[in-house]
Enzyme design. Structure first.
Site, mmCIF file in Angstrom:
data_model
loop_
_atom_site.group_PDB
_atom_site.id
_atom_site.type_symbol
_atom_site.label_atom_id
_atom_site.label_comp_id
_atom_site.label_asym_id
_atom_site.label_seq_id
_atom_site.Cartn_x
_atom_site.Cartn_y
_atom_site.Cartn_z
ATOM 1 N N LYS A 1 -8.074 13.997 4.524
ATOM 2 C CA LYS A 1 -7.418 12.440 4.721
ATOM 3 C C LYS A 1 -6.444 12.387 5.795
ATOM 4 O O LYS A 1 -5.579 13.844 5.666
ATOM 5 C CB LYS A 1 -6.792 12.394 3.138
ATOM 6 C CG LYS A 1 -6.186 13.612 2.822
ATOM 7 C CD LYS A 1 -5.550 14.071 0.982
ATOM 8 C CE LYS A 1 -6.324 14.159 -0.175
ATOM 9 N NZ LYS A 1 -6.881 12.487 -0.465
ATOM 10 N N ARG A 2 -5.666 11.778 5.943
ATOM 11 C CA ARG A 2 -4.366 12.242 6.988
ATOM 12 C C ARG A 2 -3.962 13.086 6.817
ATOM 13 O O ARG A 2 -3.082 13.289 5.438
ATOM 14 C CB ARG A 2 -3.086 10.807 6.917
ATOM 15 C CG ARG A 2 -4.611 9.637 8.284
ATOM 16 C CD ARG A 2 -5.038 9.991 9.185
ATOM 17 N NE ARG A 2 -3.807 10.113 10.095
ATOM 18 C CZ ARG A 2 -3.152 9.280 10.767
ATOM 19 N NH1 ARG A 2 -4.197 8.554 11.310
ATOM 20 N NH2 ARG A 2 -1.573 9.737 11.716
ATOM 21 N N THR B 1 -8.392 6.172 -2.027
ATOM 22 C CA THR B 1 -9.739 6.060 -2.229
ATOM 23 C C THR B 1 -11.321 6.919 -2.074
ATOM 24 O O THR B 1 -12.114 6.918 -2.456
ATOM 25 C CB THR B 1 -10.616 5.000 -0.875
ATOM 26 O OG1 THR B 1 -9.656 5.426 -0.012
ATOM 27 C CG2 THR B 1 -8.911 3.847 -1.350
ATOM 28 N N LYS C 1 -14.735 8.556 -3.924
ATOM 29 C CA LYS C 1 -15.658 8.949 -3.020
ATOM 30 C C LYS C 1 -16.145 10.120 -3.539
ATOM 31 O O LYS C 1 -17.296 9.968 -3.662
ATOM 32 C CB LYS C 1 -15.287 8.421 -1.372
ATOM 33 C CG LYS C 1 -15.444 7.285 -0.741
ATOM 34 C CD LYS C 1 -14.542 7.473 0.519
ATOM 35 C CE LYS C 1 -13.881 5.578 1.194
ATOM 36 N NZ LYS C 1 -13.375 6.114 1.919
ATOM 37 N N HIS D 1 0.991 -1.305 -0.230
ATOM 38 C CA HIS D 1 0.091 -0.374 -0.257
ATOM 39 C C HIS D 1 0.656 1.347 0.207
ATOM 40 O O HIS D 1 0.011 2.526 0.463
ATOM 41 C CB HIS D 1 -0.552 0.578 1.118
ATOM 42 C CG HIS D 1 -2.036 -0.572 1.425
ATOM 43 N ND1 HIS D 1 -3.146 -0.357 0.606
ATOM 44 C CD2 HIS D 1 -2.125 -2.499 1.876
ATOM 45 C CE1 HIS D 1 -4.089 -2.171 0.802
ATOM 46 N NE2 HIS D 1 -3.089 -2.929 1.386
ATOM 47 N N LYS E 1 1.055 14.625 0.877
ATOM 48 C CA LYS E 1 -0.233 14.466 0.472
ATOM 49 C C LYS E 1 -0.544 15.911 0.461
ATOM 50 O O LYS E 1 -1.239 16.699 -0.515
ATOM 51 C CB LYS E 1 -1.870 13.722 1.632
ATOM 52 C CG LYS E 1 -1.674 12.744 1.486
ATOM 53 C CD LYS E 1 -2.783 12.344 2.631
ATOM 54 C CE LYS E 1 -2.212 10.831 2.967
ATOM 55 N NZ LYS E 1 -2.838 9.744 2.136
HETATM 56 C C1 26W Z 1 3.738 0.906 9.268
HETATM 57 C C2 26W Z 1 3.712 2.612 9.618
HETATM 58 C C3 26W Z 1 2.470 1.944 8.833
HETATM 59 C C4 26W Z 1 0.931 1.797 8.647
HETATM 60 C C5 26W Z 1 0.422 2.252 7.825
HETATM 61 C C6 26W Z 1 2.440 2.260 7.404
HETATM 62 C C7 26W Z 1 2.342 1.882 6.193
HETATM 63 C C8 26W Z 1 0.545 1.972 6.819
HETATM 64 C C9 26W Z 1 -0.323 2.193 5.515
HETATM 65 C C10 26W Z 1 -0.017 1.556 4.308
HETATM 66 C C11 26W Z 1 -0.472 3.331 5.287
HETATM 67 C C12 26W Z 1 -1.715 3.349 4.315
HETATM 68 O O1 26W Z 1 -2.941 3.574 4.948
HETATM 69 N N1 26W Z 1 -1.331 3.801 2.865
HETATM 70 C C13 26W Z 1 -2.341 4.029 1.709
HETATM 71 O O2 26W Z 1 -3.631 2.597 1.365
HETATM 72 C C14 26W Z 1 -4.372 3.246 0.888
HETATM 73 C C15 26W Z 1 -5.112 1.605 0.047
HETATM 74 O O3 26W Z 1 -4.507 1.210 -0.755
HETATM 75 C C16 26W Z 1 -4.570 3.350 -0.539
HETATM 76 O O4 26W Z 1 -5.440 4.669 -0.985
HETATM 77 C C17 26W Z 1 -3.269 5.204 -0.090
HETATM 78 O O5 26W Z 1 -3.251 5.910 -1.155
HETATM 79 C C18 26W Z 1 -2.408 4.674 0.812
HETATM 80 O O6 26W Z 1 -1.640 6.289 1.143
#
Ligand code: 26W
Length: 817
Positions: A552-553, A660, A664, A361, A558
């Site tokens: 979004k975060r 995503t 929406k 992701h 971003k």
């Molecule tokens: C370990 C710390 C950590 C926590 C969460 C690293 C990475 C993440 C996630 C992978 C971050 C995340 O939410 N990524 C998002 O995933 C979505 C679903 O596929 C995508 O639509 C977003 O672009 C992507 O940033």
């Protein structure tokens, strides 16, 4: 009405059940119960109905004997369940009526539910949409997650700064939609050592954990849309094992290593609030193993109970790893097969390597997980041995493919050599999984070309793409009832399960009557949001303004600060140029910053400060309003998204894997201003160039600029509007008497090298925004574009994503009930 057929709805019975729960479950009476308890009792009565279907689905012989997907995720950002389940059950009108008779408004009651915020953002919300689609299409599925006591922190603003508070999402009465499954509890080990013995000359290695923790499952029902299928979302809660283990206490194991201070129930106490940033903390690895081991144990229990042999595991169970967070499940399965089932390596690996699939992701280097070898060694000594052996055998393959090429071995190795040896979880996933996918076409392409080029050469069939999607049930039918009804009037009501049918409303894009109806719905949704903002924030908004939304975060990639700079440019022009005119615009932000992310918090502070000044400036005359909605979450998204005119998707090209929220917003008729990043690329393909505002550098442009040496000062000096906008941050316009209080962003962009190329894209962004301002003034032009956005979003249903997973990876068949 389309209720489930197996249990027809009986209003009187339902009302009696609600009242019974008031009395028996919540110890109150019809006369004295608060609205909150009425909501609890109503949800309990509904949950009872779905639990019957959950058990029936679970015990359905055809489901038991079918191949299932197990979705392993540390996060499931499900949002409120009551309203959504009313839609899935097809009982919205019936229960509305039943509660009305009991003297309560359903919409008010639904507002009583707290969001279960068991995820950070995109990855967790995607898992929730996927569960919804699996149940809608009846692909046998179990979701496995963690039962955090505290979800993502609650955000508030004090003196414009983010403050965090714990989110006890279950409330004191408990969450009505979950049920404990104590018969499925398990014990999970940590620490300890590995025993070696020889049986008939064969080496047998056994892990002797130094500490055990109980995993208690809680099931939440995932209700299939208008069918009889309910799948469990099974969330594991960590508990201390009672009674206190005297045996391990006596033999000295209990207090070995450094875990004396870690209480068992700390493991699932709180969701880590980092999004895209890995910190390498022990407790996080404990969460991951706890989750993987409990889920693995449950999968094998089901498989065995169905009467299948271990060799058949890949034929009946597939395990999808939602990012690398549950990677440790791979060596865990190897350990079980070899140490507990006495399988030889090759046989065990033959099973294991056909069972797991992995979704990537993110490409951000700081988000790629790698764990200290010494930490895994201490916490999971047997797993570390297995990882070494996986890697040893894998490197033999690498050297067979590239004989004598040491650099290939270094690049591909699961172990990163050096002073601090690290385990690269993504590499372990690619080695151990039979399929690896990115989440949008561009992203998957970058995964192949940049992240794993050598793996791609070694295993050309392993890497693939599945573009993300969103569930149209929550993100259109439920959250935007007026638009849903308008659409259904034109094309019938099958679209929530067949989103590609929305294409038919493209026929009405030029129909002025439909345009008026469409825009009237949008206006009503804007009014609903404006009322919410008035009530909760005391800011008055004009619903005829352009509602411009970035939700979004908060992260530099971003680029909320690019949006902020544009706001500053408008403010500057309104204040200094009498001839400047613009359509009134409201800028909405919703974003949480990771508590330790300094610059993200500074950007929140700056936007809030700008809002304070701009919103109170009579000279601005309501041309510009800035609203930073606190505590952004799923239930806020459900109000904001239907009201949006403009969707901000402005990440640096190559950084947003998919997005995503972009889907929406477009589905609800907002027009995207966006970069050629993530799924924006595919949204543009669908809606066409005329119905999206693309700007900025693309991936190649970004690479080229960096290769030629990027100096943000060049942009700053060359563009007077950019200079004026940025300089506002260095002065005291928004912090009277305290110049420089907003400098952090300014510094990062100019002296910090502008790592996400904000200044490089500024001029192009302003141009795109001016085109929006121009087009919006002709409401028919705008209406047509908005309608076409809704009409052409069919591809982005998560039903399509799940079908892609099924066809390309999982190979399941639906079981229609
Ligand atoms: C370990 C710390 C950590 C926590 C969460 C690293 C990475 C993440 C996630 C992978 C971050 C995340 O939410 N990524 C998002 O995933 C979505 C679903 O596929 C995508 O639509 C977003 O672009 C992507 O940033």
């Amino acid at each position: 009405m389309k209720p489930t057929q197996t249990h027809p709805f009986d209003k009187k019975l339902f009302q009696d059940n609600v009242k019974r729960h008031l009395n028996v479950t919540y110890a109150t009476t019809v006369e004295s119960a608060s609205p909150h308890v009425w909501y609890l009792a109503m949800a309990k009565a509904m949950a009872e109905m779905t639990m019957l279907n959950l058990l029936e689905t679970e015990q359905d012989e055809r489901v038991i004997k079918a191949k299932s997907v197990n979705y392993l995720s540390l996060e499931f950002l499900i949002g409120r369940l009551t309203g959504n389940n009313l839609i899935s059950l097809g009982l919205y009108d019936e229960i509305n009526d039943a509660m009305q008779e009991l003297g309560h408004s359903l919409t008010d009651l639904l507002e009583e539910e707290r969001d279960p915020s068991l995820g950070n953002g995109g990855l967790g919300r995607l898992a929730a949409c996927f569960m919804d689609s699996c149940a809608a299409m009846e692909y046998p599925t179990v979701g496995y997650g963690l039962h955090y006591e505290y979800g993502l922190f609650k955000q508030s603003f004090k003196d414009c700064q983010q403050k965090e508070a714990p989110d006890a999402w279950q409330g004191i009465e408990g969450y009505p939609w979950e049920v404990a499954r104590p018969e499925l509890k398990q014990d999970i080990g940590f620490y300890g050592h590995v025993d070696v013995e020889y049986i008939d000359g064969e080496e047998r290695r056994t892990w002797v954990p130094g500490m055990k923790v109980q995993a208690m499952p809680w099931d939440l029902p995932i209700v299939g849309y208008e069918n009889n299928t309910v799948y469990p979302l099974r969330l594991w809660e960590a508990r201390a094992i009672a009674p206190f283990s005297l045996e391990s206490f006596n033999n000295g194991n209990y207090f070995e290593a450094q875990h004396a201070l870690i209480d068992a129930d700390n493991i699932t106490k709180v969701l880590y609030p980092n999004d895209n940033h890995e910190k390498g903390k022990t407790l996080r690895l404990m969460q991951q193993y706890f989750h993987s081991a409990a889920s693995m144990g449950d999968i094998l229990r089901r498989h065995k109970a169905a009467g299948f042999s271990l060799d058949e595991l890949p034929d009946y169970e597939t395990i999808q790893l939602n990012d690398t967070h549950p990677t440790i499940a791979i060596p865990e399965l190897m350990r079980i097969l070899m140490d507990e089932q006495a399988m030889p390596w090759d046989q065990a690996w033959g099973i294991c390597s056909r069972t797991f699939a992995y979704t990537n992701h993110t490409l951000l280097p700081e988000a790629l997980e790698s764990w200290d070898e010494s930490l895994i060694q201490r916490l999971l000594p047997r797993h570390m041995e297995i990882i070494y052996e996986i890697n040893r055998r894998f490197l033999l393959e690498v050297s067979a493919k590239w004989p004598g090429d040491v650099s290939k071995q270094q690049k591909l190795s699961v172990i990163q050599e050096g002073f601090h040896r690290m385990v690269r979880m993504a590499n372990l996933c690619v080695v151990g999984a039979y399929a690896v996918n990115g989440v949008a076409a561009l992203h998957s392409d970058l995964v192949k070309r940049h992240l794993f080029p050598d793996f791609h050469e070694l295993y050309p069939d392993r890497l693939t793409n599945v573009t993300n999607g969103i569930t149209p049930r929550r993100w259109l039918k439920f959250c935007n009832p007026d638009l849903s009804n308008l659409i259904s009037e034109k094309i019938g009501d099958e679209w929530p399960a067949h989103l590609e049918q929305l294409e038919k409303i493209a026929d009405y894009a030029d129909d002025s009557e439909f345009q008026e109806q469409f825009m009237a719905v949008k206006k009503a949704n804007k009014q609903r949001l404006a009322d919410w903002v008035q009530e909760h924030m005391g800011i008055e908004l004009n619903p005829d303004a352009i509602f411009d939304v970035q939700i979004k975060r908060l992260h530099e990639y971003k680029r909320q600060h690019l949006n902020m700079l544009y706001m500053l440019s408008l403010y500057h022009r309104l204040k200094t140029d009498d001839s400047f005119d613009m359509h009134p615009r409201v800028f909405f932000f919703g974003a949480k910053a990771a508590p330790g992310y300094y610059l993200a918090k500074e950007i929140i502070y700056a936007i809030n400060k700008i809002a304070e000044t701009v919103n109170a400036d009579p000279q601005i005359n309501d041309k510009l309003k800035v609203v930073f909605i606190p505590d952004y979450r799923v239930s806020i998204a459900e109000i904001v998204i239907p009201a949006a005119d403009v969707s901000e998707q402005i990440s640096t090209a190559g950084k947003e894997a998919s997005g995503t929220g972009n889907m929406k917003l477009a589905l609800n008729g907002a027009l995207t201003v966006g970069t050629m990043d993530g799924a924006n690329v595919e949204i543009r393909e669908e809606v066409g160039d005329d119905n999206i505002y693309i700007f900025g550098l693309d991936v190649d442009g970004v690479d080229e600029l960096r290769a030629n040496g990027y100096n943000p000062y060049d942009c700053y000096q060359a563009d007077p509007l950019l200079k004026a906008s940025l300089d506002l941050l260095a002065g005291e316009t928004f912090t009277p008497g305290e110049p420089g209080k907003l400098r952090a962003t300014y510094e990062s962009l100019l002296n910090g090298g502008d790592p996400y190329l904000v200044l490089a894209d500024f001029a192009s962004y302003v141009q795109a925004q001016e085109a929006i301002d121009h087009d919006y003034r002709d409401i028919q032009v705008w209406a047509k574009k908005a309608i076409l956005n809704t009409a052409l979003m069919g591809k982005f249903s998560s039903d399509r994503s799940i079908r892609d997973y099924v066809n390309r990876i999982w190979k399941l068949k639906p079981v229609k009930r």
